[in-house]
Design a protein around this motif. Structure first.
Motif, PDB file in Angstrom:
ATOM      1  N   ASP A  67      41.118  20.292  42.639  1.00 52.70           N
ATOM      2  CA  ASP A  67      41.199  19.452  41.394  1.00 52.70           C
ATOM      3  C   ASP A  67      41.751  18.073  41.530  1.00 52.70           C
ATOM      4  O   ASP A  67      41.667  17.090  41.065  1.00 52.70           O
ATOM      5  CB  ASP A  67      42.256  20.209  40.641  1.00 52.70           C
ATOM      6  N   GLU A  68      42.853  17.850  42.594  1.00 50.86           N
ATOM      7  CA  GLU A  68      43.547  16.803  43.068  1.00 50.86           C
ATOM      8  C   GLU A  68      42.402  15.688  43.594  1.00 50.86           C
ATOM      9  O   GLU A  68      42.291  14.499  43.306  1.00 50.86           O
ATOM     10  CB  GLU A  68      44.506  16.823  44.268  1.00 50.86           C
ATOM     11  N   ASP A  94      39.210  15.878  42.760  1.00 50.78           N
ATOM     12  CA  ASP A  94      38.447  15.291  41.566  1.00 50.78           C
ATOM     13  C   ASP A  94      39.304  14.158  40.792  1.00 50.78           C
ATOM     14  O   ASP A  94      38.515  13.258  40.299  1.00 50.78           O
ATOM     15  CB  ASP A  94      38.130  16.506  40.835  1.00 50.78           C
ATOM     16  N   GLN A  95      40.355  14.459  40.693  1.00 48.65           N
ATOM     17  CA  GLN A  95      40.899  13.578  39.982  1.00 48.65           C
ATOM     18  C   GLN A  95      41.180  11.995  40.715  1.00 48.65           C
ATOM     19  O   GLN A  95      41.048  11.280  40.009  1.00 48.65           O
ATOM     20  CB  GLN A  95      42.460  14.277  39.516  1.00 48.65           C
ATOM     21  N   GLN A  96      41.175  12.135  41.974  1.00 49.25           N
ATOM     22  CA  GLN A  96      41.277  11.009  42.729  1.00 49.25           C
ATOM     23  C   GLN A  96      39.912  10.207  42.378  1.00 49.25           C
ATOM     24  O   GLN A  96      39.758   9.071  42.513  1.00 49.25           O
ATOM     25  CB  GLN A  96      41.420  11.199  44.146  1.00 49.25           C
ATOM     26  N   LEU A 102      37.914  10.522  39.874  1.00 54.09           N
ATOM     27  CA  LEU A 102      38.002   9.961  38.647  1.00 54.09           C
ATOM     28  C   LEU A 102      38.923   8.692  38.427  1.00 54.09           C
ATOM     29  O   LEU A 102      38.663   7.786  37.791  1.00 54.09           O
ATOM     30  CB  LEU A 102      38.429  10.821  37.720  1.00 54.09           C
ATOM     31  N   ALA A 103      39.838   8.728  39.423  1.00 57.55           N
ATOM     32  CA  ALA A 103      41.026   7.492  39.360  1.00 57.55           C
ATOM     33  C   ALA A 103      40.284   6.288  39.694  1.00 57.55           C
ATOM     34  O   ALA A 103      40.532   5.446  39.121  1.00 57.55           O
ATOM     35  CB  ALA A 103      42.357   7.823  39.952  1.00 57.55           C
TER      36      ALA A 103
END
Lengths: 497, 497
Positions: free
Chosen positions: B183-184, B186-188, B190-191
Motif C-alpha cells: 500500500d505504501e 502504491d501510494q508513493q 500515486l504521489a
C-alpha cells in the motif's frame, strides 16, 4: 591522552593513504563500485557534492557568456578518423556499440542482434561531434565567437579504476568555443584556466599550480594544453582541470570555416576545456583527515547539521521542535552570498560520527540542557572532535557566518602549508633524481628546455612527469637541469594520479 | 487586414501540424537532428527549457524526500535476463556495447577491437542496476522507505524519430523507491503521479488526464502504471509522464529483502517514475501558435526581453545603457517566488521576430522616444504581434508580475478550451468507431470493462489506444461500451504520439 589517537577512519593516512581514501568514501557513503567494469555508483552524499560543483561552475560559465547545449552520447566511428592525433589518443579506451537489439541465444539467455551498419563509439569527449555542428552553424565572422558548454557523461575504459579519480564512465563538463583568430582562442583557453584556478582555490580551497602541459602530456589533437595541478596530501599531483587551445586542427578536420570581413574564407580557431567528478576525489585527498571527509563550507551540501540530544524519549518532540525552529532561523542567514544550508538530524540515536565522517563544517548539538539556557553547543569539523563551544542562540545567529569562514580559512591555510612542505626547487638532474629516489612524492620545480626525450626518460626512470610549465616566465632565465642550456621555462615535476 | 494573416511559421498549424512542429523548433533554434540515428542536438534555447524543468522538478522531488544518485550508463546483459517482462519490453531497442577499443582496419580506417567477455547494454531505464544495489543497501525495515532519483540520459533505438517526442537518446529523470508494504509503495507511485500532474498543470499549463494504464500499455515489469496524458493541439494524446507500482517483480528478480519487525525476511515493494525531454515537445504542441513557440512564464528561460530600438547609430550607447539599467531594475522584481529573468538584446538590427518565435512571454521596446518620456512599449506573446501598450517605467515596475500572470492565465485558459472542444463521451462501441472514423483526433471517454482483446482490436481497427483510466471512480457505474456489462471503470481513448 588516548582520546586524541582515536580516529574514525582505519587505516590512517600515514598508514596507507590509498586504503584510507577508499575508507573515507565508504564511511561517508559517497560512492561504491558496481558490476560494470570501472564504473561507480555515486550515492547521495557524493553526488550532492558534484551537484554543488556543477551549480557554482555553471553560474561562472554563464556569466562568461557560454551557453549550455546537449550533444548525442554516441559518435559515428568515421568521425574519429578525421583527426589523427585525436583517434590515436582515444582509440584504446573506446566503448564500441555494434548492435541495436538483444535477441534470444536459444538457451534462455540473450545475445546481441541486428548489427549496425556503422559502429558507434560512446563519447570519450565530443570535439568531433561538436566540430561537425560548428561547421554548420558558423558561416560568417558575425557568428564568432561561438561559446558553449555541455554537462554530460563520458566513457573511457579504465583498467586501474579508483573511485572518483579514474572511472570508466565519469561525469564532466566540456566547453567548446570557436574564434576568428588564434590569439582570441588562446586567450579564451587561458580565461577558462583562470576560471578553474579561481574555483579550485577560492571554493574548493585547493592550492593550485597552473601552466602549460609539455608535449608528452598534451591532449590528443591540441596545439597547447593548459592545466590546473593540485597536490594531494600524499604529495602526488592530481590534474584537476584542463583547457586546450586546439589551433585549427579540428576546424580543418571538420571544415569549420567562416567568411571574414574581407570576404575571405578562413578556418576558425577552437578551444575545449573540462573538469570532472575527479574534483570530488581531489577534495577528499586535499582536506580529509583521520576522521574522514572535511568539506570547505562553500561546497558542502549541508553547512550546519543540528544534532538533537535526547536522553529521555518523552522529551524527543520538545527537542526536535526546538531544533527545527533553530534550523529555520539559521536558514535566514547568508554566507558567501547564499542562504546557509542547514539540516536537522531526524534519525534517533547518536549520529554525531556519521556527520564527522561526512565532513560537515559545523555541528550544533541541542538537548534539554541547551533549551533551558537558550544555548547551543557548537563544534567545527577542522578542530578536534571533542572541542565544543557553548553559545547563546543570539550569539550563534550573529557568529555563524564567521564560524563558517573560520573553517574556510583553516582548511585553506592547512592545504597551503601541506603543499609548501612538499615543494622543492632543484638545480640539476642529479638533484631531481636524488629527490625522487628518496621521496615518494612532492612537487619539484626546475628550469628546463622542453624535450620529449627527457619526458620519456623521466617516466621510465622515476615514474615522474612534467605536471606543467608556468605561463609567467618572470622567474627565469635559468639553467636547464638536463641540458645545461639557458632557458626561461620553469617546469614542475611530480608523480601523479 | 492582411496583417493578421501573416505568420512567422510556415506551414501554419492547420495546414500541416507535423511540419509546423518541425518549423517551430528550427525557427526557435531549439534542436536539430544529427548523424547519430534518431539522436538530436539540443541547442541553447531548447536545452535551457529542459534546465528549467529540471530545476523546478528537482526542488519538488527533494522536498518529497528523494535523494539524487547516479548509476552507471551501462547494464551487464545478464541483468536484463532477470525480469522476463522487462527484457521483452526493451530487448528490441537496446544499444549493445560489445568491444572496448578501436583498432586499425588495415585500410586507413577503424574497426572494433578487443571483444568484451560479456556485452553491456546502454541503459534504456535503470530498474535492474538500481534493484541490484537496493538489495545490498536494504537489510532491515529501518532502511525503508528508500527514495531516490537520478537525472540521466537513456537510449532506446527509435525507428521513427521526432525531435523531443521520440529520440533514440533522451534526457530524463528516473525515480526509484522501495517500501515495506504494497500500500505504501502504491501510494508513493500515486504521489509522484500527483506531483507530475501538478507540475504539468500549474507550471507547464498543460491540462492533464491522469489515471491508470490498461494492461496493453503497462510498463514492462510493472504491476500498475499510472500516467499523465496531455492533449496536443492536433487532438492527439501525449504521454507526459508515468509512475509505476512495480509490486514485488523487481525485488524478487534482484532479491531486495528486508527483515521486518517480527524478524521475518520479506521482499520489498518498489516503484519507479519518470519524465523526459519529451515535455519540451509537449510545451511546443500545447502552446505554440502560427508565430512559433509560446512559453508559460514560469518555465521560460527568459521572461522579459528588452529590445533596444536604434534608428541613429550615434544614439546606440544611450539606448543600450537605458536598456541595461531597466533590466537591473526588473531583475529586482519577483514573480512566482523567483527573481524575474530579464535579458537585453545586444545584437544590432531588429530582432523582435526572433524573440516572438522563441516564445518569450513579455517583450519591451525602448528607443529614444521612450527614453525621452521615461516610458516603455510592452507586448505580450499571447496577444497579436502588433498589440503594444505604452507604460511609464514606474507602471512597468509595478505591473510586471501581473503582466506575466496575465500570460500565464491566458495560456492556461486557451489550453483548457482547446481540450474541452476536442473531448467527448460515448455510450457505445458504434459511437466510438464513428467518432474516430470521422475525426482524426480527440479524447473520447466511455465506460468499459478492461480487456486486452478490445485493446488489440482498437489498435488494429482505428489506431486508437486506451490512454488511461481515471482512478476516481465516482462517475460510475455505467455500461461498458464493448461488452454491455456494468462497470465503474471509465477509460479515455485517443490516438497518440
Amino acid at each position: 591522552m588516548t582520546v586524541s589517537k582515536r580516529s574514525a577512519i582505519s587505516p590512517k593516512r600515514d598508514e596507507d593513504f590509498s586504503q584510507w581514501y577508499q575508507a573515507v568514501i565508504e564511511q561517508a557513503e559517497m560512492a561504491e563500485t558496481s558490476d560494470v567494469r570501472g564504473c561507480m555508483v555515486m550515492r547521495p552524499w557524493g553526488y550532492s557534492i558534484w551537484e554543488r560543483i556543477q551549480q557554482l561552475l555553471d553560474q561562472r560559465f554563464k556569466a562568461m557568456g557560454h551557453q549550455n547545449m546537449y550533444f548525442p552520447l554516441l559518435i559515428p566511428m568515421h568521425y574519429l578518423e578525421k583527426e589523427a592525433d585525436h583517434v590515436d589518443g582515444f582509440a584504446k579506451e573506446c566503448a564500441v556499440v555494434t548492435h541495436r537489439r538483444l535477441v534470444s541465444d536459444g538457451n534462455g539467455g540473450l545475445k546481441p542482434g541486428s548489427p549496425l551498419e556503422e559502429p558507434y563509439v560512446i563519447r570519450p569527449t565530443s570535439e568531433t561531434l561538436i566540430g561537425q555542428k560548428f561547421s554548420k552553424w558558423i558561416n560568417s565572422y558575425r557568428d564568432l565567437p561561438l561559446k558553449m558548454n555541455q554537462w554530460a557523461n563520458v566513457m573511457r575504459w579504465e583498467m586501474r579504476p579508483r573511485l572518483f579519480l579514474r572511472t570508466s564512465e565519469f561525469l564532466w563538463q566540456e566547453g567548446h568555443t570557436a574564434h576568428a583568430n588564434a590569439d582570441e582562442a588562446d586567450q579564451q583557453a587561458l580565461a577558462m584556466l583562470a576560471c578553474y584556478q579561481d574555483f579550485c582555490e577560492t571554493v574548493l580551497l585547493m592550492p593550485t599550480l597552473v601552466g602549460e602541459k609539455s608535449e608528452g602530456e598534451r591532449f590528443p589533437g591540441a596545439q597547447k594544453t593548459y592545466s590546473v595541478e593540485v597536490m594531494m596530501q600524499d604529495g602526488k599531483a592530481l590534474q584537476a582541470g584542463t583547457s586546450h587551445f586546439l589551433g585549427q586542427n579540428f576546424s580543418k578536420a571538420f571544415n569549420i570555416q567562416y567568411t571574414d570581413q574581407q570576404e575571405q574564407r578562413q578556418y576558425a580557431w577552437t578551444t575545449s576545456w573540462g573538469v570532472s567528478t575527479r574534483l570530488v576525489g581531489g577534495l577528499i585527498m586535499t582536506h580529509g583527515d583521520d576522521d574522514g571527509l572535511c568539506l570547505p563550507p562553500q561546497i558542502s551540501p549541508i553547512q550546519v547539521v543540528i544534532l538533537p540530544i535526547v536522553h529521555d524519549e518523552s522529551k524527543r518532540s520538545t527537542v526536535m521542535d526546538y531544533a527545527r525552529q533553530l534550523a529555520d532561523q539559521l536558514t535566514g542567514i547568508h554566507y558567501a552570498q547564499e542562504a546557509v544550508r542547514v539540516m536537522v538530524e531526524a534519525r534517533p540515536g547518536q549520529q554525531t560520527w556519521s556527520w564527522v565522517k561526512k565532513g560537515v563544517p559545523i555541528r550544533i548539538e541541542v538537548g534539554m540542557r541547551e533549551i533551558a539556557n537558550d544555548q547551543v553547543s557548537l563544534s567545527s569539523r577542522h578542530l578536534p572532535y571533542r572541542d565544543k563551544t557553548t553559545l547563546t542562540v543570539a550569539q550563534l545567529l550573529q557568529q555563524l557566518p564567521d564560524r563558517l569562514h573560520a573553517v574556510h580559512e583553516a582548511l585553506w591555510a592547512r592545504a597551503q602549508a601541506w603543499r609548501a612542505g612538499k615543494s622543492h626547487m632543484v638545480r640539476s638532474q642529479d638533484e631531481l633524481y636524488d629527490y625522487f629516489k628518496s621521496n615518494e612524492a612532492g612537487f619539484v620545480g626546475g628550469f628546463w628546455v622542453p624535450s620529449l626525450d627527457y619526458e620519456h626518460q623521466l617516466r621510465e626512470d622515476l615514474s615522474v612527469t612534467v605536471r606543467c610549465m608556468p605561463i609567467d616566465r618572470s622567474e627565469g632565465p635559468g639553467i636547464c637541469i638536463f641540458s645545461g642550456r639557458e632557458t626561461s621555462c620553469l617546469a614542475y615535476f611530480a608523480r601523479s594520479y
